[in-house]
Design a protein around this motif. Structure first.
Motif, PDB file in Angstrom:
ATOM      1  N   UNK A 196      -5.352  39.938  23.328  1.00  0.00           N
ATOM      2  CA  UNK A 196      -5.426  38.640  24.141  1.00  0.00           C
ATOM      3  C   UNK A 196      -6.394  37.722  23.475  1.00  0.00           C
ATOM      4  N   UNK A 197      -6.308  36.484  23.843  1.00  0.00           N
ATOM      5  CA  UNK A 197      -6.789  35.190  23.299  1.00  0.00           C
ATOM      6  C   UNK A 197      -8.397  35.399  23.928  1.00  0.00           C
ATOM      7  N   UNK A 198      -9.128  34.832  23.214  1.00  0.00           N
ATOM      8  CA  UNK A 198     -10.773  34.837  23.284  1.00  0.00           C
ATOM      9  C   UNK A 198     -11.162  33.360  23.440  1.00  0.00           C
ATOM     10  N   UNK A 199     -12.292  33.054  23.847  1.00  0.00           N
ATOM     11  CA  UNK A 199     -12.847  31.850  24.034  1.00  0.00           C
ATOM     12  C   UNK A 199     -13.348  31.376  22.626  1.00  0.00           C
ATOM     13  N   UNK A 200     -12.901  29.860  22.709  1.00  0.00           N
ATOM     14  CA  UNK A 200     -13.505  29.299  21.223  1.00  0.00           C
ATOM     15  C   UNK A 200     -14.049  28.281  21.490  1.00  0.00           C
ATOM     16  N   UNK A 201     -13.630  26.877  21.851  1.00  0.00           N
ATOM     17  CA  UNK A 201     -14.522  25.895  22.344  1.00  0.00           C
ATOM     18  C   UNK A 201     -15.056  26.228  23.640  1.00  0.00           C
ATOM     19  N   UNK A 202     -14.495  27.158  24.395  1.00  0.00           N
ATOM     20  CA  UNK A 202     -14.825  27.534  25.773  1.00  0.00           C
ATOM     21  C   UNK A 202     -15.722  28.576  25.527  1.00  0.00           C
ATOM     22  N   UNK A 203     -16.656  28.697  26.654  1.00  0.00           N
ATOM     23  CA  UNK A 203     -17.579  29.930  26.817  1.00  0.00           C
ATOM     24  C   UNK A 203     -16.734  31.005  27.420  1.00  0.00           C
ATOM     25  N   UNK A 204     -15.958  30.394  28.600  1.00  0.00           N
ATOM     26  CA  UNK A 204     -15.266  31.586  29.505  1.00  0.00           C
ATOM     27  C   UNK A 204     -13.819  30.759  30.194  1.00  0.00           C
ATOM     28  N   UNK A 205     -12.914  31.424  30.251  1.00  0.00           N
ATOM     29  CA  UNK A 205     -11.808  31.041  30.805  1.00  0.00           C
ATOM     30  C   UNK A 205     -11.279  32.147  31.616  1.00  0.00           C
ATOM     31  N   UNK A 206     -10.616  31.792  32.394  1.00  0.00           N
ATOM     32  CA  UNK A 206     -10.077  32.693  33.503  1.00  0.00           C
ATOM     33  C   UNK A 206      -8.957  32.088  34.547  1.00  0.00           C
ATOM     34  N   UNK A 207      -8.116  33.006  35.205  1.00  0.00           N
ATOM     35  CA  UNK A 207      -7.198  32.416  36.334  1.00  0.00           C
ATOM     36  C   UNK A 207      -8.249  32.731  37.624  1.00  0.00           C
ATOM     37  N   UNK A 208      -8.032  31.703  38.345  1.00  0.00           N
ATOM     38  CA  UNK A 208      -8.987  31.578  39.716  1.00  0.00           C
ATOM     39  C   UNK A 208      -8.121  32.126  40.927  1.00  0.00           C
ATOM     40  N   UNK A 209      -6.901  32.341  40.546  1.00  0.00           N
ATOM     41  CA  UNK A 209      -5.904  32.703  41.830  1.00  0.00           C
ATOM     42  C   UNK A 209      -5.070  34.007  41.503  1.00  0.00           C
ATOM     43  N   UNK A 210      -4.502  34.561  42.633  1.00  0.00           N
ATOM     44  CA  UNK A 210      -3.702  35.755  42.287  1.00  0.00           C
ATOM     45  C   UNK A 210      -2.422  35.340  41.658  1.00  0.00           C
ATOM     46  N   UNK A 211      -2.003  34.250  41.854  1.00  0.00           N
ATOM     47  CA  UNK A 211      -0.712  33.775  41.373  1.00  0.00           C
ATOM     48  C   UNK A 211      -0.351  33.295  40.057  1.00  0.00           C
ATOM     49  N   UNK A 212      -1.667  33.193  39.107  1.00  0.00           N
ATOM     50  CA  UNK A 212      -1.633  32.821  37.916  1.00  0.00           C
ATOM     51  C   UNK A 212      -1.187  31.392  37.827  1.00  0.00           C
ATOM     52  N   UNK A 213      -1.611  30.508  38.801  1.00  0.00           N
ATOM     53  CA  UNK A 213      -1.346  29.070  38.703  1.00  0.00           C
ATOM     54  C   UNK A 213      -2.469  28.366  38.576  1.00  0.00           C
ATOM     55  N   UNK A 214      -3.738  28.652  38.680  1.00  0.00           N
ATOM     56  CA  UNK A 214      -5.023  27.750  38.357  1.00  0.00           C
ATOM     57  C   UNK A 214      -5.661  28.553  37.423  1.00  0.00           C
ATOM     58  N   UNK A 215      -6.042  27.875  36.347  1.00  0.00           N
ATOM     59  CA  UNK A 215      -6.870  28.402  35.252  1.00  0.00           C
ATOM     60  C   UNK A 215      -8.051  27.553  34.662  1.00  0.00           C
ATOM     61  N   UNK A 216      -9.270  28.029  34.923  1.00  0.00           N
ATOM     62  CA  UNK A 216     -10.340  27.328  34.588  1.00  0.00           C
ATOM     63  C   UNK A 216     -11.213  27.821  33.439  1.00  0.00           C
ATOM     64  N   UNK A 217     -11.605  26.803  32.508  1.00  0.00           N
ATOM     65  CA  UNK A 217     -12.478  26.931  31.480  1.00  0.00           C
ATOM     66  C   UNK A 217     -13.744  26.379  31.431  1.00  0.00           C
TER      67      UNK A 217
END
Length: 534
Positions: free
Chosen positions: A83-104
């Motif tokens: 699985x990908x890990x954060x690089x320039x990001x400190x944290x990234x994740x999907x913020x909804x159940x439908x995998x349509x919004x991704x926040x870093x």
């Protein structure tokens, strides 16, 4: 990472190195000696290819090997895969159940190599730039599912997707999503030439002759803040005309490692009787080679012609005679080591089934022999390509069902001509952007695809690809990918030929060689160090 982020344990297990190079694990960074890596990749700035290293334009393995050292991404695939890990990001994740919004959320204190501050606005600028430029050659297909990009303060960026996409973290790990400085890149125009400005682990100084890059010197970026650990201060990437010249330079000690592309003969020689101080390292590879068709061209417009070729080709003979043990037959766009693979072409046509090919053409009323030209690139995939296409032409001509001519063209002219639809049948290779079945399907069959193909399957494009991306558990998407592969075998817009292994030749005092190329054929120069000969 959010649980919805991909986990590919089966693939991760494949990425363990087969043979490690000798030498100590001492970092070479303190020695002051730059490590020199050879390549047969050719980088040319031409009218049809003005911006070889612009993330909005570059979409081939060679150019990405430069960008991965210099342009930072929010995510990265770790050295062992998975699985990908954060690089320039400190944290990234999907913020909804439908995998349509991704926040870093970005790491604090990020800067470009020139000292400019890197904020969420730079990320937004970089992604929207690729989408707005929308270059025919570029990697837009990886980002085209992005609807809007939103920033929240200086350190948060939110990607709102048009449709669910569980593979999105992987896409953010590719140079297509590389972060560039708005002060040196135009929002609506490509940056011509070979200069690269980023926040990655290295800065790069290109040396150019006659509009061709002859060497690129990567120097440790003192401003870099990310997840990568650098084991050297400087690496030089040096280009060679062919694999033989590169091999002689390695044996003479003029270079420390050679990567893309070694010839089958070199691999065999280094395996059986290596030169003193030189070792061969084998590592898992996910490269595939295939024929593709301009399905609007009159010569191959009838799918019976394409089906007959799929039936007549002898993959076993092709791989054994040209590539030996370094390649194996492939009967699907998805290689056998990727979850979701099925042997759709073998199931439908078998292998070297000339009688079947004859029946297909006869039933469709196609007059034989069918005249075709097989086009290939002379300088992009190594010296074996010419032999491969000579063998393919001979195979097809021997059936008496085809009258084939083989023609080679250098990459700088080949790729633009292919994109313009000038070739009815042509050969290409594919090094995956990330190790998932989606990346062996969407780049060829989705909207804005890599091939610029006129072929469209509405079922694949509008139903099956979106359905596969809704599945966070990638193994559970296998049935959907099987349907896609069966449709491809029926319509034959592409004809898979073989999948290959990866090899690197290196001096035995170079450490980290086993990690220097990942399964997607990406150079990871930061892994190299200079140790003690073992």
């Amino acid at each position: 990472m959010n649980r919805k982020t991909l986990v590919l344990p089966a693939v991760a297990g494949l990425l363990a190195p087969v043979l490690a190079a000798c030498g100590s694990t001492t970092s070479g960074g303190g020695s002051g000696d730059g490590i020199v890596v050879g390549t047969t990749d050719r980088f040319e700035a031409a009218e049809d290819a003005p911006a070889p290293f612009d993330p909005a334009y570059a979409y081939d393995a060679g150019a990405w090997n430069v960008l991965r050292q210099t342009v930072q991404t929010l995510m990265h695939v770790p050295r062992g895969g998975g699985a990908p890990k954060p690089e320039a990001a400190e944290e990234c994740l999907f913020t909804d159940k439908g995998n349509e919004s991704y926040r870093c959320t970005l790491r604090s204190g990020l800067k470009f190599a020139n000292g400019d501050e890197l904020t969420a606005e730079d990320v937004k600028f970089s992604i929207e730039r690729v989408l707005n430029i929308d270059d025919d050659n570029g990697p837009i297909t990886l980002l085209s599912n992005i609807d809007t990009v939103e920033t929240k303060g200086d350190d948060q960026v939110v990607f709102h997707l048009k449709t669910p996409d569980a593979t999105f973290p992987y896409k953010l790990s590719t140079p297509a999503a590389g972060i560039v400085d708005s002060a040196t890149y135009d929002a609506k125009k490509l940056r011509d030439g070979f200069e690269v400005d980023g926040s990655g682990p290295y800065t790069v100084k290109p040396e150019v002759r006659d509009n061709r890059l002859v060497r690129a010197v990567f120097t440790k970026n003192p401003e870099y803040k990310g997840d990568l650990e650098l084991r050297n201060d400087k690496v030089e990437l040096r280009t060679f005309a062919d694999s033989d010249e590169m091999g002689r330079a390695l044996e003479a000690g003029d270079i420390d490692m050679m990567s893309r592309t070694m010839s089958p003969e070199q691999i065999q020689k280094l395996s059986e009787s290596p030169a003193k101080g030189v070792e061969l390292v084998e590592m898992p590879g996910l490269e595939i080679r295939y024929l593709a068709f301009n399905t609007a061209d009159p010569s191959v417009e009838d799918k019976a012609v394409r089906q007959a070729m799929a039936s007549a080709v002898n993959r076993n003979e092709l791989t054994s005679s040209v590539y030996g043990s370094t390649a194996e037959p492939l009967y699907s766009l998805v290689p056998s080591s990727i979850p979701g693979h099925v042997n759709s072409f073998f199931n439908k046509y078998g292998d070297a089934n000339v009688a079947g090919a004859r029946s297909i053409l006869r039933a469709a009323g196609i007059k034989t022999p069918v005249k075709l030209t097989l086009h290939y690139t002379t300088d992009h995939y190594g010296s074996g390509t010419a032999k491969e296409f000579e063998a393919l032409g001979s195979q097809l001509n021997s059936t008496k069902l085809f009258d084939v001519t083989v023609k080679g063209t250098e990459w700088s002219k080949f790729r633009p001509a292919q994109k313009r639809g000038q070739y009815a049948v042509y050969g290409l290779g594919w090094f995956p952007d990330f190790p998932d079945a989606d990346n062996y399907v969407a780049p060829f069959l989705d909207k804005d695809n890599f091939l610029n193909t006129p072929y469209v399957s509405n079922e694949i494009r509008n139903k099956l690809i979106p359905a596969s991306r809704r599945v966070a558990d990638r193994g559970a998407a296998g049935k959907t990918f099987a349907k896609i592969q069966d449709i491809v075998a029926e319509d034959v817009p592409v004809l898979p030929l073989w999948q290959g292994k990866q090899y690197v030749g290196a001096r035995d005092d170079i450490t980290g060689v086993e990690w220097s190329v990942n399964s997607s054929a990406d150079l990871q120069l930061w892994e190299l160090g200079r140790g003690v000969s073992g």
